[in-house]
Scaffold this active site. Structure first.
Site, PDB file in Angstrom:
ATOM      1  N   LYS A   1       0.809  -1.221   0.000  1.00 37.63           N
ATOM      2  CA  LYS A   1       0.000   0.000   0.000  1.00 37.63           C
ATOM      3  C   LYS A   1       0.845   1.275   0.000  1.00 37.63           C
ATOM      4  O   LYS A   1       0.496   2.247  -0.667  1.00 37.63           O
ATOM      5  CB  LYS A   1      -0.950   0.016   1.203  1.00 37.63           C
ATOM      6  CG  LYS A   1      -0.267   0.123   2.551  1.00 37.63           C
ATOM      7  CD  LYS A   1      -1.266   0.207   3.684  1.00 37.63           C
ATOM      8  CE  LYS A   1      -0.552   0.291   5.012  1.00 37.63           C
ATOM      9  NZ  LYS A   1       0.338   1.460   5.116  1.00 37.63           N
ATOM     10  N   THR A   2       1.958   1.296   0.758  1.00 37.24           N
ATOM     11  CA  THR A   2       2.779   2.507   0.805  1.00 37.24           C
ATOM     12  C   THR A   2       3.369   2.806  -0.569  1.00 37.24           C
ATOM     13  O   THR A   2       3.431   3.961  -1.006  1.00 37.24           O
ATOM     14  CB  THR A   2       3.906   2.356   1.846  1.00 37.24           C
ATOM     15  OG1 THR A   2       3.313   2.046   3.113  1.00 37.24           O
ATOM     16  CG2 THR A   2       4.710   3.639   1.966  1.00 37.24           C
TER      17      THR A   2
ATOM     18  N   ASP B   1      -3.122   7.761   4.360  1.00 33.40           N
ATOM     19  CA  ASP B   1      -2.664   6.397   4.641  1.00 33.40           C
ATOM     20  C   ASP B   1      -3.330   5.886   5.922  1.00 33.40           C
ATOM     21  O   ASP B   1      -3.689   6.666   6.808  1.00 33.40           O
ATOM     22  CB  ASP B   1      -1.140   6.403   4.801  1.00 33.40           C
ATOM     23  CG  ASP B   1      -0.543   5.013   4.780  1.00 33.40           C
ATOM     24  OD1 ASP B   1      -1.254   4.062   4.401  1.00 33.40           O
ATOM     25  OD2 ASP B   1       0.636   4.872   5.153  1.00 33.40           O
ATOM     26  N   GLU B   2      -3.491   4.568   6.026  1.00 37.49           N
ATOM     27  CA  GLU B   2      -4.035   3.925   7.244  1.00 37.49           C
ATOM     28  C   GLU B   2      -5.347   4.576   7.684  1.00 37.49           C
ATOM     29  O   GLU B   2      -5.540   4.896   8.865  1.00 37.49           O
ATOM     30  CB  GLU B   2      -2.997   3.990   8.384  1.00 37.49           C
ATOM     31  CG  GLU B   2      -1.660   3.358   8.070  1.00 37.49           C
ATOM     32  CD  GLU B   2      -1.671   1.832   8.111  1.00 37.49           C
ATOM     33  OE1 GLU B   2      -2.780   1.249   8.142  1.00 37.49           O
ATOM     34  OE2 GLU B   2      -0.593   1.226   8.093  1.00 37.49           O
TER      35      GLU B   2
ATOM     36  N   GLN C   1      -7.690  -4.622   9.539  1.00 36.30           N
ATOM     37  CA  GLN C   1      -6.525  -4.331  10.375  1.00 36.30           C
ATOM     38  C   GLN C   1      -6.772  -3.122  11.291  1.00 36.30           C
ATOM     39  O   GLN C   1      -5.823  -2.475  11.747  1.00 36.30           O
ATOM     40  CB  GLN C   1      -5.292  -4.093   9.510  1.00 36.30           C
ATOM     41  CG  GLN C   1      -4.892  -5.308   8.682  1.00 36.30           C
ATOM     42  CD  GLN C   1      -3.595  -5.097   7.924  1.00 36.30           C
ATOM     43  OE1 GLN C   1      -2.515  -5.058   8.500  1.00 36.30           O
ATOM     44  NE2 GLN C   1      -3.710  -4.954   6.613  1.00 36.30           N
TER      45      GLN C   1
ATOM     46  N   ARG D   1       1.511 -11.403   9.730  1.00 37.36           N
ATOM     47  CA  ARG D   1       2.908 -10.928   9.824  1.00 37.36           C
ATOM     48  C   ARG D   1       3.874 -12.022   9.374  1.00 37.36           C
ATOM     49  O   ARG D   1       5.042 -11.748   9.073  1.00 37.36           O
ATOM     50  CB  ARG D   1       3.288 -10.539  11.265  1.00 37.36           C
ATOM     51  CG  ARG D   1       2.497  -9.423  11.942  1.00 37.36           C
ATOM     52  CD  ARG D   1       2.367  -8.189  11.099  1.00 37.36           C
ATOM     53  NE  ARG D   1       1.100  -8.208  10.385  1.00 37.36           N
ATOM     54  CZ  ARG D   1       0.769  -7.356   9.439  1.00 37.36           C
ATOM     55  NH1 ARG D   1       1.617  -6.404   9.085  1.00 37.36           N
ATOM     56  NH2 ARG D   1      -0.397  -7.432   8.821  1.00 37.36           N
TER      57      ARG D   1
END
Length: 683
Positions: free
Chosen positions: A34-35, A216-217, A247, A606
């Site tokens: 995503k980044t 973002d986020e 998340q 993770r």
């Protein structure tokens, strides 16, 4: 440049980067890049004619903001406004604050400054620190500002005496802040929103300035952040948000999952792109994660997939107790290290910091270096060191260091000048520091009230010193917590931090009770009192802290800290009802349970190559032995993806009945016949 910016992108990523116009919601699954997409979209906008100064990028951490900003600068040679919410609002408020009476040169008060001011306000209002803890008030004020509540609105919502008290302090605190020309961190966002609400022409100016907004986020935004972004985007409606409802794990600090869930209601004409290709994990891990998270109702459906088909099954280990859990994990860490994995490749996740204690004890005994991210090692935590300090002065009257540690812990009004007066008395009369305390009535430099406080503390220590040979250590600790006021001070603080400290103290009782169950005097220890033997036992642990510094250390952290990270090998421990999901998560509401499930999903995703899930049939936690069922989350993953390890004691998958693994000077012997494990050290 136009062609190169799309190189290496999959179809969903290309669609997100090149989205033509209008609002866009990107549901970016774990490990989907995503980044990278946010950065590439900014570069794409610039290379297609959008002036770089009309773009605003907002994220949550300075590290993420700097990485994105530097990457854009390298690709475009343009400086784009990419920063955190607080940094963005600080720059705006410096310029626009005078519109609502905030001086442009306002001072920023940090948490310690806030605490000092709250204490002053409480004193003026006649509220004693022991009745209303300033840290708890500070946290309540911060939460109010997260929800854009003014002091008057906060007062209207008061439901009990404590709420009313906080509201009065909040009101007086804001008045003082205005007189001082100061803002705290909560003000930066809240008052920027107030400027935009009250001054339409100012809002219009910034809407023209930021014609394209990228966030973002987005699932982690609170109400104040949501309102800020909605106001800025309401002009041009050129907004791109990236996030993943699956998340969203920070409701406890104000994050509101409804912000991302209702994005399509806020922007009915928006596009939505799902980025489901995962570049991190094996298909086994992703299939388990996908099945787990489908149990949640509050989500936007998606299914992660990967080109990394197959992979090792997830190892499930039913430990007999928390010691067996720790020994199993440690033995696997050692085995994998023997087979080529580094310690840095591996991570242990747990639900709360208090769970680290049993793991730490085991790792210390093995001599395995570790670090705790986002927390302090158990025996280094302030509350544990404070209580050990009380125990040490009971046993060792001459321990001046620990006398000074406990003298004003909890706060008793015995400050630096008081300690200096005691030190001077000790020097002048040539007596030990504890005698300076015993003879405090002779000290002319200490005020009467402070003398009485010291006298009472010294009497308590003398009483415990006389009784400690005859009472169990856990009873002694209970008496220390009560008579010192230590536990009451934490309970009255009413903060998330103080609750965590209380949990660690409860876990300290587990340490003591385990010691009682397992302690057998060695030669030369027969005459030790229970307290002396206990302090000696934990000293042997805490003195093993001098690890050689280096990057190859095992990492441990809570699941909340894990977000955004990845590791080849992941161990999630404490997979039991009441532990994970936590007691509150499984009992209070569906929303709480779904957040706990999202937290598990974050932990599972993770893992890149190998995942271990461990639960204990019984567990000593917070000073009490628990007999919990396995976590419901284990039953929510497909059984054919799980591989059961032997229960109760680890059974290696080898033909032989016993096996020994060696790492450096440590041997770990597994003995199936005796259903136990032993640690052997070379002489």
């Amino acid at each position: 440049m136009n062609d190169r910016i799309l190189d290496g992108l999959n179809p969903a990523q290309k669609e997100a980067v090149t989205w033509p116009a209008g609002p866009l919601l990107i549901i970016a699954g774990a490990g989907s890049g995503k980044t990278r997409i946010l950065t590439h979209r900014i570069v794409y906008l610039i290379t297609h004619g959008v002036p770089h100064f009309q773009i605003l990028g907002v994220t949550f951490t300075n590290k993420a903001a700097n990485e994105m900003k530097n990457r854009v600068q390298r690709l475009t040679e343009r400086d784009v406004w990419i920063s955190t919410f607080h940094s963005t609002c600080l720059r705006i408020l410096r310029m626009e604050g005078p519109n609502i009476g905030i001086p442009g040169n306002f001072v920023i008060y940090d948490e310690q400054d806030q605490l000092t001011l709250i204490k002053e306000v409480q004193k003026e209002l006649g509220f004693d620190d022991k009745q209303v803890n300033p840290k708890g008030v500070r946290e309540r004020i911060q939460r109010a500002k997260d929800f854009l509540q003014t002091p008057y609105q906060n007062a209207e919502k008061a439901q009990d005496y404590y709420d009313e008290t906080v509201a009065k302090i909040y009101m007086a605190y804001e008045k003082k802040m205005a007189e001082l020309g100061a803002c705290d961190f909560g003000d930066l966002i809240m008052k920027t929103v107030f400027v935009f609400d009250q001054k339409p022409q100012v809002l219009q100016h910034w809407q023209e300035r930021f014609r394209h907004i990228l966030v973002d986020e987005y699932q982690d935004t609170n109400h104040a952040q949501y309102r800020l972004i909605k106001l800025l985007a309401s002009g041009r409606r050129q907004i791109t948000v990236v996030g993943d409802p699956d998340q969203s794990i920070y409701a406890w600090r104000g994050a509101d999952i409804r912000n991302i869930m209702h994005f399509e209601k806020d922007y009915p004409d928006c596009g939505m792109i799902k980025m489901e290709q995962n570049y991190r994990s094996t298909s086994v891990i992703l299939d388990a994660a996908n099945e787990l998270i489908t149990r949640n109702e509050t989500r936007k459906p998606k299914a992660l997939w990967t080109e990394r088909e197959g992979g090792d099954k997830i190892t499930l280990y039913p430990a007999s107790d928390e010691k067996d859990e720790a020994l199993f994990v440690t033995s696997e860490v050692v085995r994998l290290k023997k087979n080529g994995r580094t310690l840095a490749d591996q991570v242990i996740f747990y639900r709360t910091h208090a769970q680290s204690r049993a793991l730490e004890d085991c790792l210390r005994r093995f001599g395995i270096p570790y670090k705790i991210v986002g927390g302090t090692r158990f025996y280094d935590r302030k509350e544990i060191k404070d209580l050990v300090g009380y125990m040490r002065v009971i046993l060792f009257p001459q321990d001046e260091v620990n006398w000074k540690r406990i003298l004003n812990t909890p706060a008793r009004g015995l400050g630096k000048k008081c300690v200096e007066a005691l030190e001077k008395f000790s020097r002048d009369r040539m007596v030990p520091f504890d005698q300076a305390l015993a003879r405090v009535t002779e000290n002319a430099e200490i005020a009467g009230r402070a003398k009485e406080t010291i006298r009472r503390l010294y009497q308590h220590i003398e009483h415990w010193r006389a009784d400690h040979k005859n009472i169990p250590v856990d009873e002694l600790l209970s008496d220390i917590l009560e008579k010192s006021g230590y536990l009451m001070a934490l309970e009255e603080e009413k903060t998330i931090e103080s609750q965590s400290r209380i949990e660690n103290i409860e876990e300290f009782f587990s340490v003591i009770r385990e010691f009682k169950e397992t302690y057998r005097p060695q030669p030369g220890q027969e005459e030790l009192t229970p307290l002396a033997a206990f302090l000696e036992s934990i000293a042997l642990l805490t003195n093993l802290d001098a690890w050689v510094e280096g990057t190859d250390v095992l990492t441990m952290m809570t699941l909340h800290t894990a977000k955004g990270l990845e590791f080849p090998v992941v161990y999630i421990v404490g997979m039991e009802e009441g532990v994970f999901p936590s007691g509150s998560g499984s009992l209070e509401s569906i929303d709480d349970l779904e957040e706990e499930r999202r937290l598990c999903y974050v932990g599972v995703t993770r893992a890149k190559d190998k995942l271990y899930l461990v639960y204990a049939r019984e567990r000593m936690l917070y000073g009490t032995r628990h007999y919990n069922l396995p976590s419901r989350f284990l039953n929510e993953m497909p059984g054919d993806l799980l591989q059961m390890a032997a229960g109760g004691a680890y059974r290696p998958q080898t033909p032989s009945s016993a096996r020994t693994v060696e790492v450096d000077d440590v041997e770990i012997e597994f003995d199936d016949d005796e259903r136990k494990r032993r640690i052997l050290f070379d002489d």
